[in-house]
Motif scaffolding. Structure first.
Motif, PDB file in Angstrom:
ATOM      1  N   ASP A  61       0.805  -1.215   0.000  1.00 29.28           N
ATOM      2  CA  ASP A  61       0.000   0.000   0.000  1.00 29.28           C
ATOM      3  C   ASP A  61       0.843   1.274   0.000  1.00 29.28           C
ATOM      4  O   ASP A  61       0.372   2.325  -0.431  1.00 29.28           O
ATOM      5  N   THR A  62       2.071   1.203   0.502  1.00 26.25           N
ATOM      6  CA  THR A  62       2.942   2.380   0.561  1.00 26.25           C
ATOM      7  C   THR A  62       4.091   2.231  -0.419  1.00 26.25           C
ATOM      8  O   THR A  62       4.912   1.310  -0.271  1.00 26.25           O
ATOM      9  N   PRO A  63       4.184   3.097  -1.433  1.00 29.71           N
ATOM     10  CA  PRO A  63       5.285   2.997  -2.386  1.00 29.71           C
ATOM     11  C   PRO A  63       6.644   3.094  -1.686  1.00 29.71           C
ATOM     12  O   PRO A  63       6.790   3.791  -0.684  1.00 29.71           O
ATOM     13  N   LEU A  64       7.633   2.424  -2.242  1.00 32.50           N
ATOM     14  CA  LEU A  64       8.955   2.338  -1.629  1.00 32.50           C
ATOM     15  C   LEU A  64       9.901   3.446  -2.070  1.00 32.50           C
ATOM     16  O   LEU A  64      11.077   3.417  -1.729  1.00 32.50           O
ATOM     17  N   GLU A  65       9.401   4.442  -2.820  1.00 27.28           N
ATOM     18  CA  GLU A  65      10.231   5.499  -3.401  1.00 27.28           C
ATOM     19  C   GLU A  65      11.164   4.884  -4.449  1.00 27.28           C
ATOM     20  O   GLU A  65      11.213   3.679  -4.652  1.00 27.28           O
TER      21      GLU A  65
ATOM     22  N   GLY B 238      14.178   2.594  -2.821  1.00 25.13           N
ATOM     23  CA  GLY B 238      13.642   1.381  -2.249  1.00 25.13           C
ATOM     24  C   GLY B 238      12.996   0.491  -3.292  1.00 25.13           C
ATOM     25  O   GLY B 238      13.099  -0.741  -3.235  1.00 25.13           O
ATOM     26  N   GLY B 239      12.334   1.121  -4.262  1.00 24.41           N
ATOM     27  CA  GLY B 239      11.711   0.354  -5.333  1.00 24.41           C
ATOM     28  C   GLY B 239      12.734  -0.380  -6.176  1.00 24.41           C
ATOM     29  O   GLY B 239      12.544  -1.539  -6.553  1.00 24.41           O
ATOM     30  N   MET B 240      13.850   0.300  -6.473  1.00 22.94           N
ATOM     31  CA  MET B 240      14.914  -0.335  -7.248  1.00 22.94           C
ATOM     32  C   MET B 240      15.531  -1.493  -6.468  1.00 22.94           C
ATOM     33  O   MET B 240      15.761  -2.577  -7.011  1.00 22.94           O
ATOM     34  N   LEU B 241      15.794  -1.267  -5.187  1.00 21.20           N
ATOM     35  CA  LEU B 241      16.377  -2.309  -4.353  1.00 21.20           C
ATOM     36  C   LEU B 241      15.450  -3.532  -4.293  1.00 21.20           C
ATOM     37  O   LEU B 241      15.905  -4.683  -4.406  1.00 21.20           O
ATOM     38  N   HIS B 242      14.165  -3.286  -4.131  1.00 21.81           N
ATOM     39  CA  HIS B 242      13.179  -4.356  -4.035  1.00 21.81           C
ATOM     40  C   HIS B 242      13.095  -5.159  -5.336  1.00 21.81           C
ATOM     41  O   HIS B 242      12.799  -6.371  -5.315  1.00 21.81           O
ATOM     42  N   ALA B 243      13.377  -4.506  -6.467  1.00 23.35           N
ATOM     43  CA  ALA B 243      13.258  -5.151  -7.777  1.00 23.35           C
ATOM     44  C   ALA B 243      14.544  -5.834  -8.234  1.00 23.35           C
ATOM     45  O   ALA B 243      14.520  -6.559  -9.239  1.00 23.35           O
ATOM     46  N   LEU B 244      15.647  -5.646  -7.526  1.00 23.57           N
ATOM     47  CA  LEU B 244      16.942  -6.178  -7.981  1.00 23.57           C
ATOM     48  C   LEU B 244      16.930  -7.678  -8.278  1.00 23.57           C
ATOM     49  O   LEU B 244      17.581  -8.111  -9.238  1.00 23.57           O
ATOM     50  N   PRO B 245      16.233  -8.514  -7.504  1.00 22.07           N
ATOM     51  CA  PRO B 245      16.241  -9.937  -7.837  1.00 22.07           C
ATOM     52  C   PRO B 245      15.750 -10.238  -9.251  1.00 22.07           C
ATOM     53  O   PRO B 245      16.163 -11.241  -9.853  1.00 22.07           O
ATOM     54  N   LEU B 246      14.885  -9.388  -9.795  1.00 19.14           N
ATOM     55  CA  LEU B 246      14.384  -9.591 -11.152  1.00 19.14           C
ATOM     56  C   LEU B 246      15.229  -8.871 -12.198  1.00 19.14           C
ATOM     57  O   LEU B 246      15.108  -9.158 -13.395  1.00 19.14           O
ATOM     58  N   LEU B 247      16.066  -7.948 -11.763  1.00 21.51           N
ATOM     59  CA  LEU B 247      16.876  -7.164 -12.698  1.00 21.51           C
ATOM     60  C   LEU B 247      18.221  -7.815 -12.992  1.00 21.51           C
ATOM     61  O   LEU B 247      18.909  -7.424 -13.932  1.00 21.51           O
ATOM     62  N   GLY B 248      18.620  -8.766 -12.186  1.00 20.10           N
ATOM     63  CA  GLY B 248      19.854  -9.478 -12.453  1.00 20.10           C
ATOM     64  C   GLY B 248      21.081  -8.762 -11.940  1.00 20.10           C
ATOM     65  O   GLY B 248      20.995  -7.804 -11.169  1.00 20.10           O
ATOM     66  N   ASP B 249      22.246  -9.205 -12.390  1.00 16.55           N
ATOM     67  CA  ASP B 249      23.513  -8.676 -11.887  1.00 16.55           C
ATOM     68  C   ASP B 249      24.276  -7.888 -12.937  1.00 16.55           C
ATOM     69  O   ASP B 249      25.475  -7.648 -12.799  1.00 16.55           O
ATOM     70  N   THR B 250      23.594  -7.475 -14.017  1.00 12.88           N
ATOM     71  CA  THR B 250      24.215  -6.656 -15.052  1.00 12.88           C
ATOM     72  C   THR B 250      23.494  -5.308 -15.136  1.00 12.88           C
ATOM     73  O   THR B 250      22.386  -5.156 -14.619  1.00 12.88           O
ATOM     74  N   PRO B 251      24.099  -4.300 -15.787  1.00  8.40           N
ATOM     75  CA  PRO B 251      23.450  -2.986 -15.865  1.00  8.40           C
ATOM     76  C   PRO B 251      22.067  -3.055 -16.501  1.00  8.40           C
ATOM     77  O   PRO B 251      21.818  -3.862 -17.405  1.00  8.40           O
ATOM     78  N   PHE B 252      21.183  -2.191 -16.025  1.00  4.74           N
ATOM     79  CA  PHE B 252      19.819  -2.155 -16.529  1.00  4.74           C
ATOM     80  C   PHE B 252      19.379  -0.708 -16.739  1.00  4.74           C
ATOM     81  O   PHE B 252      19.915   0.215 -16.137  1.00  4.74           O
ATOM     82  N   ILE B 253      18.393  -0.527 -17.594  1.00  8.18           N
ATOM     83  CA  ILE B 253      17.813   0.794 -17.855  1.00  8.18           C
ATOM     84  C   ILE B 253      16.750   1.080 -16.809  1.00  8.18           C
ATOM     85  O   ILE B 253      15.983   0.193 -16.428  1.00  8.18           O
ATOM     86  N   GLY B 254      16.692   2.319 -16.330  1.00  8.83           N
ATOM     87  CA  GLY B 254      15.641   2.763 -15.434  1.00  8.83           C
ATOM     88  C   GLY B 254      14.940   3.982 -16.003  1.00  8.83           C
ATOM     89  O   GLY B 254      15.610   4.913 -16.467  1.00  8.83           O
TER      90      GLY B 254
ATOM     91  N   ASP C 129      12.064   0.104   7.405  1.00  6.53           N
ATOM     92  CA  ASP C 129      10.852  -0.608   7.010  1.00  6.53           C
ATOM     93  C   ASP C 129      11.226  -1.910   6.301  1.00  6.53           C
ATOM     94  O   ASP C 129      12.352  -2.095   5.846  1.00  6.53           O
ATOM     95  N   THR C 130      10.264  -2.813   6.190  1.00  6.89           N
ATOM     96  CA  THR C 130      10.469  -4.064   5.470  1.00  6.89           C
ATOM     97  C   THR C 130       9.416  -4.193   4.371  1.00  6.89           C
ATOM     98  O   THR C 130       8.235  -4.387   4.669  1.00  6.89           O
ATOM     99  N   PRO C 131       9.816  -4.034   3.091  1.00  3.38           N
ATOM    100  CA  PRO C 131      11.160  -3.687   2.601  1.00  3.38           C
ATOM    101  C   PRO C 131      11.475  -2.212   2.834  1.00  3.38           C
ATOM    102  O   PRO C 131      10.566  -1.413   3.089  1.00  3.38           O
ATOM    103  N   PRO C 132      12.764  -1.819   2.726  1.00  4.19           N
ATOM    104  CA  PRO C 132      13.160  -0.426   2.987  1.00  4.19           C
ATOM    105  C   PRO C 132      12.538   0.545   1.976  1.00  4.19           C
ATOM    106  O   PRO C 132      12.258   0.178   0.836  1.00  4.19           O
ATOM    107  N   ARG C 133      12.338   1.770   2.441  1.00  8.16           N
ATOM    108  CA  ARG C 133      11.764   2.821   1.604  1.00  8.16           C
ATOM    109  C   ARG C 133      12.683   4.040   1.637  1.00  8.16           C
ATOM    110  O   ARG C 133      12.933   4.612   2.689  1.00  8.16           O
ATOM    111  N   PHE C 134      13.213   4.443   0.463  1.00  4.83           N
ATOM    112  CA  PHE C 134      14.096   5.607   0.390  1.00  4.83           C
ATOM    113  C   PHE C 134      14.228   6.074  -1.058  1.00  4.83           C
ATOM    114  O   PHE C 134      13.966   5.314  -1.991  1.00  4.83           O
TER     115      PHE C 134
END
Length: 247
Positions: free
Chosen positions: A81-85, A88-104, A185-190
């Motif tokens: 319900d509360t966006p992670l900013e 925090g949103g990028m950190l939360h999504a890292l498992p799906l983004l992999g370990d190489t550079p990505f576009i944001g 917070d879990t997950p972190p928000r920043f």
């Protein structure tokens, strides 16, 4: 190369339009704002796109589907319900983004910037696209010194909400953010801005100046103007409404 579109914000300044529609799904030029990004990402050769969602999260899949209509695979990351900013949103999504550079990309901007110009390997931890400062944001965000982005200087430009990031950019996020609200917070928000500024202090952020058209669709008025200009043919009318993209 993978990509992430930031689409979790509440769109408070766009009320009442965002009372029932997430801002990235608002229509300009005959299609949702986010669809412009998806088409350009597909042209860039991106296949997997992560979209973080929070406000009215259930509205995205019925409009965008699984991405096959764009030649993409879409992965929705729910933030609750509360966006992670942005950070925090990028950190939360890292498992799906992999370990190489990505576009944001910010889901609520529109630009004619050619995503093919973005480097697959940024010179440092990130590569940011900057634009001329709009009337709404005359002080700008960062300075571009050659190909390096700095947090200080008298000639600042505005961050366009378009960039390439290494996952390692976030490796020291806790030290940078400290005990700021949301960090525990879990997950972190920043926000991502503090992380980028820390990287800039170590000369680890590159960038470029885009002099074409760009707008942050931050108000109903700017959305209506963008819609009218796109339907009439933007290129024939020159630059239109611009504003700062939030980090």
């Amino acid at each position: 190369m993978r990509a992430m579109i930031f689409a979790a914000g509440r769109g408070e300044r766009m009320r009442p339009l965002t009372a029932h529609t997430p801002k990235p799904l608002l229509v300009a030029g005959g299609k949702p704002l986010i669809a412009w990004h998806l088409a350009r990402l597909a042209s860039r050769g991106v296949v997997d796109v992560v979209i973080n969602v929070s406000w009215l999260a259930e509205r995205f899949a019925p409009v965008l589907g699984d991405g096959s209509a764009f030649g993409l695979r879409l992965h929705y990351v729910m933030e609750g319900d509360t966006p992670l900013e942005t950070g925090g949103g990028m950190l939360h999504a890292l498992p799906l983004l992999g370990d190489t550079p990505f576009i944001g990309i910010s889901g609520d901007v529109w630009s004619d910037y050619d995503l093919a110009r973005l480097p697959s390997e940024p010179d440092g931890e990130a590569h940011l696209v900057l634009v001329d400062n709009p009337p709404h944001h005359p002080g700008g965000d960062f300075e571009l010194a050659g190909s390096r982005v700095r947090d200080s200087g008298d000639t600042r430009l505005t961050f366009a909400g378009i960039g390439v990031y290494r996952p390692s950019l976030l490796s020291g996020w806790r030290e940078v953010i400290g005990a700021a609200p949301g960090a525990d917070d879990t997950p972190p928000r920043f926000k991502l801005a503090a992380i980028l500024r820390a990287a800039m202090s170590g000369d680890r952020v590159g960038g470029e100046h885009h002099r074409g058209v760009w707008t942050d669709v931050g108000t109903p008025e700017r959305l209506a103007e963008l819609d009218a200009r796109l339907r009439a043919g933007w290129a024939a009318q020159g630059p239109g409404p611009t504003s700062s993209a939030s980090t």
